[in-house]
Write a protein that holds these residues in place. Sequence first.
Motif, PDB file in Angstrom:
ATOM      1  N   ALA A   1       1.108  -1.287   0.285  1.00  0.00           N
ATOM      2  CA  ALA A   1      -0.111  -0.001   0.178  1.00  0.00           C
ATOM      3  C   ALA A   1       0.730   1.196  -0.138  1.00  0.00           C
ATOM      4  CB  ALA A   1      -0.962  -0.304   0.975  1.00  0.00           C
ATOM      5  N   ARG A   2       2.019   1.447   0.024  1.00  0.00           N
ATOM      6  CA  ARG A   2       3.368   2.279   0.626  1.00  0.00           C
ATOM      7  C   ARG A   2       3.368   2.690  -1.269  1.00  0.00           C
ATOM      8  NH1 ARG A   2       7.346   0.839   4.982  1.00  0.00           N
ATOM      9  NH2 ARG A   2       6.962  -1.201   4.684  1.00  0.00           N
ATOM     10  N   GLN A   3       3.175   1.479  -2.413  1.00  0.00           N
ATOM     11  CA  GLN A   3       3.442   2.160  -3.582  1.00  0.00           C
ATOM     12  C   GLN A   3       1.977   2.290  -4.318  1.00  0.00           C
ATOM     13  OE1 GLN A   3       7.011   2.359  -4.692  1.00  0.00           O
ATOM     14  NE2 GLN A   3       5.663   3.390  -6.704  1.00  0.00           N
TER      15      GLN A   3
ATOM     16  N   SER B   1      -4.439   2.016   6.476  1.00  0.00           N
ATOM     17  CA  SER B   1      -4.084   2.311   5.667  1.00  0.00           C
ATOM     18  C   SER B   1      -2.811   3.135   5.380  1.00  0.00           C
ATOM     19  CB  SER B   1      -4.854   1.900   4.017  1.00  0.00           C
ATOM     20  OG  SER B   1      -4.920   3.331   3.021  1.00  0.00           O
ATOM     21  N   HIS B   2      -1.834   3.217   4.001  1.00  0.00           N
ATOM     22  CA  HIS B   2      -0.731   4.027   3.961  1.00  0.00           C
ATOM     23  C   HIS B   2      -1.488   5.569   4.161  1.00  0.00           C
ATOM     24  CE1 HIS B   2       2.700   6.251   4.692  1.00  0.00           C
ATOM     25  NE2 HIS B   2       3.195   6.389   3.090  1.00  0.00           N
ATOM     26  N   ASN B   3      -2.208   5.150   2.135  1.00  0.00           N
ATOM     27  CA  ASN B   3      -2.946   6.554   1.878  1.00  0.00           C
ATOM     28  C   ASN B   3      -4.583   6.323   1.728  1.00  0.00           C
ATOM     29  OD1 ASN B   3      -3.854   8.854   0.472  1.00  0.00           O
ATOM     30  ND2 ASN B   3      -2.050   8.767  -0.733  1.00  0.00           N
TER      31      ASN B   3
ATOM     32  N   GLN C   1      10.933  13.484   5.405  1.00  0.00           N
ATOM     33  CA  GLN C   1      10.193  13.912   4.284  1.00  0.00           C
ATOM     34  C   GLN C   1      11.234  12.437   3.897  1.00  0.00           C
ATOM     35  OE1 GLN C   1      13.075  16.934   3.097  1.00  0.00           O
ATOM     36  NE2 GLN C   1      11.906  17.519   1.272  1.00  0.00           N
ATOM     37  N   ARG C   2      10.443  11.619   2.869  1.00  0.00           N
ATOM     38  CA  ARG C   2      10.615  10.553   2.229  1.00  0.00           C
ATOM     39  C   ARG C   2      11.690  11.035   0.658  1.00  0.00           C
ATOM     40  NH1 ARG C   2       9.604   5.301   2.368  1.00  0.00           N
ATOM     41  NH2 ARG C   2       7.650   5.454   3.740  1.00  0.00           N
ATOM     42  N   ASP C   3      12.886   9.384   0.946  1.00  0.00           N
ATOM     43  CA  ASP C   3      14.021   9.685  -0.105  1.00  0.00           C
ATOM     44  C   ASP C   3      12.598   8.908  -1.483  1.00  0.00           C
ATOM     45  OD1 ASP C   3      16.935   9.998  -1.469  1.00  0.00           O
ATOM     46  OD2 ASP C   3      15.451   8.728  -2.197  1.00  0.00           O
TER      47      ASP C   3
ATOM     48  N   PHE D   1       2.814   8.260  17.732  1.00  0.00           N
ATOM     49  CA  PHE D   1       2.244   7.424  16.558  1.00  0.00           C
ATOM     50  C   PHE D   1       3.072   7.023  15.260  1.00  0.00           C
ATOM     51  CE2 PHE D   1       0.014   8.624  20.698  1.00  0.00           C
ATOM     52  CZ  PHE D   1      -1.296   7.287  21.052  1.00  0.00           C
ATOM     53  N   ASP D   2       2.838   6.209  14.874  1.00  0.00           N
ATOM     54  CA  ASP D   2       3.436   5.989  13.175  1.00  0.00           C
ATOM     55  C   ASP D   2       1.867   4.457  12.661  1.00  0.00           C
ATOM     56  OD1 ASP D   2       3.905   6.776  10.801  1.00  0.00           O
ATOM     57  OD2 ASP D   2       6.497   6.034  11.371  1.00  0.00           O
ATOM     58  N   ASP D   3       1.750   4.904  11.887  1.00  0.00           N
ATOM     59  CA  ASP D   3       1.499   3.654  11.088  1.00  0.00           C
ATOM     60  C   ASP D   3       1.891   2.699  10.608  1.00  0.00           C
ATOM     61  OD1 ASP D   3       2.570   4.682   9.187  1.00  0.00           O
ATOM     62  OD2 ASP D   3       0.925   4.560   7.313  1.00  0.00           O
ATOM     63  N   ILE D   4       3.491   3.482  10.550  1.00  0.00           N
ATOM     64  CA  ILE D   4       3.884   1.336   9.991  1.00  0.00           C
ATOM     65  C   ILE D   4       5.546   1.656  10.983  1.00  0.00           C
ATOM     66  CG2 ILE D   4       5.085  -0.019   8.588  1.00  0.00           C
ATOM     67  CD1 ILE D   4       3.365   0.948   6.887  1.00  0.00           C
ATOM     68  N   ILE D   5       6.253   0.442  11.552  1.00  0.00           N
ATOM     69  CA  ILE D   5       7.335   0.551  12.295  1.00  0.00           C
ATOM     70  C   ILE D   5       7.796  -0.576  11.225  1.00  0.00           C
ATOM     71  CG2 ILE D   5       9.203   0.458  13.732  1.00  0.00           C
ATOM     72  CD1 ILE D   5       6.909   1.324  15.889  1.00  0.00           C
ATOM     73  N   SER D   6       8.786  -0.269  10.212  1.00  0.00           N
ATOM     74  CA  SER D   6       9.155  -1.060   9.128  1.00  0.00           C
ATOM     75  C   SER D   6      10.876  -1.628   9.695  1.00  0.00           C
ATOM     76  CB  SER D   6       9.263  -0.499   8.615  1.00  0.00           C
ATOM     77  OG  SER D   6       9.163  -1.909   7.460  1.00  0.00           O
ATOM     78  N   SER D   7      11.261  -0.384   9.789  1.00  0.00           N
ATOM     79  CA  SER D   7      13.088  -1.233   9.726  1.00  0.00           C
ATOM     80  C   SER D   7      13.295  -0.209  10.925  1.00  0.00           C
ATOM     81  CB  SER D   7      14.022  -0.182   8.149  1.00  0.00           C
ATOM     82  OG  SER D   7      14.388   1.645   9.025  1.00  0.00           O
ATOM     83  N   GLY D   8      12.451   0.431  11.767  1.00  0.00           N
ATOM     84  CA  GLY D   8      12.721   1.659  12.908  1.00  0.00           C
ATOM     85  C   GLY D   8      13.045   2.641  12.949  1.00  0.00           C
ATOM     86  N   GLY D   9      14.251   2.992  11.890  1.00  0.00           N
ATOM     87  CA  GLY D   9      14.601   3.749  11.268  1.00  0.00           C
ATOM     88  C   GLY D   9      14.203   5.058  11.848  1.00  0.00           C
ATOM     89  N   THR D  10      13.110   5.196  11.090  1.00  0.00           N
ATOM     90  CA  THR D  10      11.716   6.737  11.354  1.00  0.00           C
ATOM     91  C   THR D  10      11.753   7.115  13.035  1.00  0.00           C
ATOM     92  OG1 THR D  10      11.560   6.571   8.945  1.00  0.00           O
ATOM     93  CG2 THR D  10       9.995   8.008  10.631  1.00  0.00           C
ATOM     94  N   MET D  11      11.142   5.487  13.753  1.00  0.00           N
ATOM     95  CA  MET D  11      10.989   5.969  14.732  1.00  0.00           C
ATOM     96  C   MET D  11      12.256   6.375  15.471  1.00  0.00           C
ATOM     97  SD  MET D  11       8.460   6.225  17.410  1.00  0.00           S
ATOM     98  CE  MET D  11       6.938   5.286  16.579  1.00  0.00           C
TER      99      MET D  11
END
Length: 293
Positions: free
Chosen positions: A95-97, A129-131, A193-195, A218-228
Amino acid sequence: MRVMIVVPGPASVELGKEIANQMGAQVIPVEFKRFPDGESYIRLDGSVTGEDAVIVQTTGPPQNENLVQLLLTADAAKDMGTRSITVVVPYFAYARQDSRFRPGEALSVKTIVTMLKTCGVNRIITVNSHNPAMLKALPIPVEDLSAITLLARYFKKKGFDKSYSLSMGKKGLPTAVEASQVLEGKHGFIPTQRDRITGNVTIEKKPLPVKDRDIIIFDDIISSGGTMMKAVVWVKEQGAKRVYAACVHALLIGDSKERILKSGADGIVATNTIPSSVSAVSVAPLIVEALRK
Ligand code: R5P
Protein backbone atom coordinates in the motif's frame (compact mmCIF):
# COMPACT_ATOMS: atom_id res chain seq x y z
CA MET A 1 -28.53 -9.21 9.41
CA ARG A 2 -27.53 -12.29 7.39
CA VAL A 3 -25.04 -14.48 9.26
CA MET A 4 -21.56 -14.50 7.80
CA ILE A 5 -19.04 -17.27 7.86
CA VAL A 6 -15.43 -16.51 8.71
CA VAL A 7 -12.47 -18.07 6.94
CA PRO A 8 -9.26 -17.34 8.87
CA GLY A 9 -6.35 -17.41 6.42
CA PRO A 10 -3.04 -19.03 7.46
CA ALA A 11 -1.47 -15.66 8.36
CA SER A 12 -4.37 -14.55 10.61
CA VAL A 13 -5.69 -17.69 12.29
CA GLU A 14 -5.92 -16.14 15.78
CA LEU A 15 -7.45 -12.84 14.66
CA GLY A 16 -9.89 -14.65 12.33
CA LYS A 17 -11.09 -16.86 15.18
CA GLU A 18 -11.39 -13.86 17.51
CA ILE A 19 -13.54 -12.04 14.94
CA ALA A 20 -15.73 -15.13 14.40
CA ASN A 21 -16.11 -15.55 18.16
CA GLN A 22 -17.21 -11.97 18.68
CA MET A 23 -19.68 -12.24 15.81
CA GLY A 24 -20.95 -15.66 16.81
CA ALA A 25 -20.08 -16.78 13.26
CA GLN A 26 -19.11 -20.21 12.01
CA VAL A 27 -15.42 -20.74 11.20
CA ILE A 28 -14.34 -22.54 8.05
CA PRO A 29 -10.73 -23.65 8.68
CA VAL A 30 -8.16 -23.42 5.92
CA GLU A 31 -5.78 -26.31 5.36
CA PHE A 32 -2.42 -24.95 4.32
CA LYS A 33 0.79 -26.55 3.09
CA ARG A 34 4.00 -25.27 1.57
CA PHE A 35 5.39 -27.49 -1.18
CA PRO A 36 9.16 -28.19 -1.17
CA ASP A 37 9.65 -25.64 -3.95
CA GLY A 38 7.91 -22.93 -1.89
CA GLU A 39 4.50 -22.96 -3.61
CA SER A 40 1.38 -22.69 -1.45
CA TYR A 41 -1.45 -25.23 -1.16
CA ILE A 42 -4.84 -24.08 0.13
CA ARG A 43 -7.98 -26.08 0.90
CA LEU A 44 -11.18 -24.79 2.52
CA ASP A 45 -12.25 -27.41 5.03
CA GLY A 46 -16.02 -26.86 4.88
CA SER A 47 -18.78 -25.59 2.64
CA VAL A 48 -19.07 -21.92 1.76
CA THR A 49 -21.70 -22.37 -0.97
CA GLY A 50 -24.35 -19.65 -0.87
CA GLU A 51 -22.66 -17.94 2.09
CA ASP A 52 -21.41 -14.44 2.74
CA ALA A 53 -17.79 -15.29 3.42
CA VAL A 54 -15.32 -13.14 5.34
CA ILE A 55 -11.73 -14.13 4.65
CA VAL A 56 -9.24 -12.77 7.20
CA GLN A 57 -5.64 -12.72 6.02
CA THR A 58 -2.95 -10.20 6.80
CA THR A 59 -0.21 -9.61 4.26
CA GLY A 60 2.79 -8.78 6.43
CA PRO A 61 6.09 -10.60 5.79
CA PRO A 62 6.37 -12.87 3.87
CA GLN A 63 4.12 -10.54 1.87
CA ASN A 64 4.20 -12.39 -1.44
CA GLU A 65 3.35 -15.76 0.08
CA ASN A 66 0.57 -14.29 2.23
CA LEU A 67 -0.88 -12.51 -0.79
CA VAL A 68 -0.88 -15.67 -2.89
CA GLN A 69 -2.60 -17.54 -0.03
CA LEU A 70 -5.25 -14.82 0.08
CA LEU A 71 -5.81 -14.98 -3.69
CA LEU A 72 -6.03 -18.80 -3.63
CA THR A 73 -8.49 -18.74 -0.69
CA ALA A 74 -10.73 -16.12 -2.31
CA ASP A 75 -10.71 -17.83 -5.70
CA ALA A 76 -11.50 -21.23 -4.14
CA ALA A 77 -14.39 -19.65 -2.20
CA LYS A 78 -15.69 -18.04 -5.39
CA ASP A 79 -15.51 -21.39 -7.25
CA MET A 80 -17.50 -23.02 -4.43
CA GLY A 81 -20.32 -20.54 -5.04
CA THR A 82 -20.17 -18.03 -2.19
CA ARG A 83 -22.85 -15.35 -2.26
CA SER A 84 -20.30 -12.64 -1.49
CA ILE A 85 -16.69 -12.36 -0.44
CA THR A 86 -15.34 -9.74 1.95
CA VAL A 87 -11.64 -9.85 2.63
CA VAL A 88 -10.26 -8.42 5.84
CA VAL A 89 -6.62 -7.54 5.20
CA PRO A 90 -5.48 -5.98 8.51
CA TYR A 91 -2.11 -4.98 7.07
CA PHE A 92 -2.24 -4.27 3.36
CA ALA A 93 1.09 -5.07 1.72
CA TYR A 94 2.29 -2.84 -1.12
CA ALA A 95 0.00 0.00 0.00
CA ARG A 96 2.97 2.35 0.36
CA GLN A 97 3.55 2.16 -3.42
CA ASP A 98 0.33 4.06 -4.04
CA SER A 99 1.57 6.54 -6.64
CA ARG A 100 3.84 6.58 -9.66
CA PHE A 101 6.53 8.55 -7.80
CA ARG A 102 8.98 8.02 -10.71
CA PRO A 103 8.00 7.42 -14.35
CA GLY A 104 7.52 3.73 -15.18
CA GLU A 105 6.93 2.50 -11.62
CA ALA A 106 4.31 -0.19 -10.99
CA LEU A 107 1.27 1.06 -9.11
CA SER A 108 1.51 -1.94 -6.79
CA VAL A 109 -1.57 -1.44 -4.61
CA LYS A 110 -3.81 -1.15 -7.70
CA THR A 111 -2.36 -4.38 -9.13
CA ILE A 112 -3.09 -6.27 -5.92
CA VAL A 113 -6.68 -4.99 -5.69
CA THR A 114 -7.29 -5.86 -9.36
CA MET A 115 -6.16 -9.43 -8.67
CA LEU A 116 -8.48 -9.66 -5.65
CA LYS A 117 -11.38 -8.49 -7.82
CA THR A 118 -10.58 -11.21 -10.38
CA CYS A 119 -10.74 -13.75 -7.55
CA GLY A 120 -14.33 -12.72 -6.73
CA VAL A 121 -13.72 -10.28 -3.87
CA ASN A 122 -16.56 -7.77 -3.47
CA ARG A 123 -15.32 -5.74 -0.53
CA ILE A 124 -12.03 -5.11 1.27
CA ILE A 125 -11.61 -4.00 4.85
CA THR A 126 -8.21 -2.85 6.02
CA VAL A 127 -6.71 -0.97 8.96
CA ASN A 128 -4.72 2.29 8.79
CA SER A 129 -3.73 1.98 5.19
CA HIS A 130 -0.88 4.22 4.17
CA ASN A 131 -2.87 6.66 2.00
CA PRO A 132 -6.64 6.50 2.60
CA ALA A 133 -7.31 9.06 -0.16
CA MET A 134 -5.84 6.74 -2.77
CA LEU A 135 -8.22 3.90 -1.86
CA LYS A 136 -11.09 5.70 -3.58
CA ALA A 137 -9.42 5.15 -6.96
CA LEU A 138 -9.28 1.34 -6.65
CA PRO A 139 -11.43 -1.17 -8.62
CA ILE A 140 -13.35 -2.46 -5.55
CA PRO A 141 -14.50 -0.62 -2.42
CA VAL A 142 -11.86 -0.54 0.30
CA GLU A 143 -12.92 0.43 3.80
CA ASP A 144 -10.09 1.83 5.88
CA LEU A 145 -10.47 1.59 9.66
CA SER A 146 -8.36 3.41 12.22
CA ALA A 147 -6.90 1.59 15.21
CA ILE A 148 -5.35 4.74 16.70
CA THR A 149 -8.22 5.21 19.18
CA LEU A 150 -7.73 1.61 20.39
CA LEU A 151 -3.99 2.20 20.85
CA ALA A 152 -4.62 5.47 22.70
CA ARG A 153 -7.18 3.74 24.97
CA TYR A 154 -4.51 1.15 25.82
CA PHE A 155 -2.16 3.91 26.97
CA LYS A 156 -4.94 5.68 28.86
CA LYS A 157 -5.69 2.46 30.79
CA LYS A 158 -1.98 2.24 31.66
CA GLY A 159 -2.12 5.72 33.20
CA PHE A 160 -0.80 7.80 30.32
CA ASP A 161 -3.66 10.26 30.13
CA LYS A 162 -2.63 13.85 29.45
CA SER A 163 0.52 12.61 27.70
CA TYR A 164 1.65 14.29 24.48
CA SER A 165 0.57 12.55 21.22
CA LEU A 166 3.13 12.93 18.49
CA SER A 167 2.81 11.76 14.90
CA MET A 168 5.24 11.45 12.01
CA GLY A 169 4.98 13.92 9.11
CA LYS A 170 2.34 16.57 8.52
CA LYS A 171 0.18 13.98 6.74
CA GLY A 172 0.19 11.97 9.96
CA LEU A 173 -1.25 14.83 12.02
CA PRO A 174 -4.82 13.41 12.04
CA THR A 175 -3.29 10.42 13.86
CA ALA A 176 -1.98 12.63 16.69
CA VAL A 177 -5.31 14.47 16.82
CA GLU A 178 -7.23 11.16 17.07
CA ALA A 179 -4.95 9.92 19.86
CA SER A 180 -5.12 13.20 21.79
CA GLN A 181 -8.92 13.03 21.80
CA VAL A 182 -8.58 9.91 23.96
CA LEU A 183 -5.50 10.91 25.96
CA GLU A 184 -6.69 14.47 26.48
CA GLY A 185 -3.17 15.90 26.24
CA LYS A 186 -1.51 18.12 23.67
CA HIS A 187 -0.53 16.89 20.19
CA GLY A 188 1.92 17.70 17.43
CA PHE A 189 3.95 16.23 14.58
CA ILE A 190 7.56 15.84 13.53
CA PRO A 191 8.06 17.00 9.92
CA THR A 192 9.47 14.19 7.76
CA GLN A 193 10.74 13.72 4.23
CA ARG A 194 10.95 10.47 2.26
CA ASP A 195 13.70 9.80 -0.30
CA ARG A 196 11.83 8.61 -3.39
CA ILE A 197 14.63 6.29 -4.46
CA THR A 198 15.82 4.69 -1.22
CA GLY A 199 12.50 5.08 0.66
CA ASN A 200 14.45 6.36 3.70
CA VAL A 201 12.70 8.89 5.89
CA THR A 202 14.53 11.87 7.42
CA ILE A 203 13.10 14.02 10.19
CA GLU A 204 13.27 17.80 10.52
CA LYS A 205 14.46 18.77 13.98
CA LYS A 206 11.68 21.26 14.71
CA PRO A 207 11.54 22.17 18.44
CA LEU A 208 8.56 20.63 20.23
CA PRO A 209 7.03 21.41 23.66
CA VAL A 210 7.93 17.97 25.04
CA LYS A 211 10.17 18.88 28.01
CA ASP A 212 9.25 16.91 31.17
CA ARG A 213 6.25 15.36 29.41
CA ASP A 214 5.36 11.74 28.71
CA ILE A 215 5.36 11.32 24.94
CA ILE A 216 3.70 8.71 22.79
CA ILE A 217 4.91 8.68 19.21
CA PHE A 218 2.27 7.22 16.89
CA ASP A 219 3.04 5.92 13.42
CA ASP A 220 1.10 3.67 11.06
CA ILE A 221 4.07 1.38 10.42
CA ILE A 222 7.37 0.53 12.04
CA SER A 223 9.40 -1.27 9.42
CA SER A 224 13.18 -0.84 9.66
CA GLY A 225 12.56 1.29 12.75
CA GLY A 226 14.76 4.09 11.37
CA THR A 227 12.01 6.75 11.44
CA MET A 228 10.89 5.89 14.96
CA MET A 229 14.46 5.78 16.30
CA LYS A 230 15.19 9.26 14.96
CA ALA A 231 11.95 10.56 16.52
CA VAL A 232 12.71 8.98 19.91
CA VAL A 233 16.23 10.43 19.98
CA TRP A 234 14.92 13.90 19.01
CA VAL A 235 12.24 14.07 21.73
CA LYS A 236 14.66 12.69 24.34
CA GLU A 237 17.20 15.36 23.36
CA GLN A 238 14.52 17.96 24.13
CA GLY A 239 13.98 16.64 27.65
CA ALA A 240 10.97 14.34 27.25
CA LYS A 241 10.20 12.14 30.28
CA ARG A 242 8.93 8.70 29.26
CA VAL A 243 8.78 8.00 25.50
CA TYR A 244 6.71 5.19 23.97
CA ALA A 245 6.64 4.07 20.34
CA ALA A 246 3.15 3.12 19.19
CA CYS A 247 2.26 1.74 15.80
CA VAL A 248 -0.58 -0.09 14.13
CA HIS A 249 1.55 -2.38 11.95
CA ALA A 250 4.70 -3.75 13.59
CA LEU A 251 6.70 -5.08 10.67
CA LEU A 252 9.78 -4.75 12.92
CA ILE A 253 12.32 -5.89 10.38
CA GLY A 254 15.57 -7.43 11.71
CA ASP A 255 16.67 -6.05 15.09
CA SER A 256 14.57 -2.86 14.81
CA LYS A 257 12.79 -3.57 18.11
CA GLU A 258 16.07 -3.72 20.03
CA ARG A 259 17.40 -0.65 18.21
CA ILE A 260 14.31 1.44 19.06
CA LEU A 261 14.57 0.45 22.71
CA LYS A 262 18.32 1.21 22.72
CA SER A 263 17.61 4.65 21.24
CA GLY A 264 15.78 5.52 24.46
CA ALA A 265 12.17 4.34 24.03
CA ASP A 266 10.59 3.00 27.21
CA GLY A 267 8.48 0.55 25.23
CA ILE A 268 6.86 -0.35 21.92
CA VAL A 269 3.16 -1.06 21.59
CA ALA A 270 1.39 -2.29 18.45
CA THR A 271 -1.84 -3.91 17.36
CA ASN A 272 -2.17 -7.48 16.12
CA THR A 273 -2.64 -6.59 12.42
CA ILE A 274 0.75 -8.29 12.16
CA PRO A 275 1.20 -10.65 15.11
CA SER A 276 4.42 -9.79 16.95
CA SER A 277 6.02 -9.70 20.41
CA VAL A 278 4.73 -6.12 20.86
CA SER A 279 1.10 -6.78 19.79
CA ALA A 280 -0.84 -5.63 22.85
CA VAL A 281 -4.01 -4.31 21.22
CA SER A 282 -6.46 -6.39 19.21
CA VAL A 283 -8.19 -4.87 16.19
CA ALA A 284 -10.95 -7.52 16.32
CA PRO A 285 -13.61 -5.20 17.87
CA LEU A 286 -12.95 -2.59 15.18
CA ILE A 287 -13.35 -5.14 12.39
CA VAL A 288 -16.45 -6.71 13.94
CA GLU A 289 -18.07 -3.28 14.17
CA ALA A 290 -17.36 -2.67 10.46
CA LEU A 291 -18.66 -6.12 9.46
CA ARG A 292 -21.85 -5.60 11.44
CA LYS A 293 -22.68 -2.34 9.67
C1 R5P B 1 6.10 6.56 6.40
O1 R5P B 1 5.53 7.17 5.54
C2 R5P B 1 5.42 5.64 7.35
O2 R5P B 1 4.36 6.27 8.00
C3 R5P B 1 6.41 5.11 8.38
O3 R5P B 1 6.93 6.20 9.10
C4 R5P B 1 7.54 4.39 7.70
O4 R5P B 1 7.03 3.46 6.79
C5 R5P B 1 8.39 3.69 8.74
O5 R5P B 1 9.43 3.04 8.09
P1 R5P B 1 10.80 2.68 8.83
O6 R5P B 1 10.42 1.98 10.11
O7 R5P B 1 11.51 1.78 7.87
O8 R5P B 1 11.54 3.95 9.07
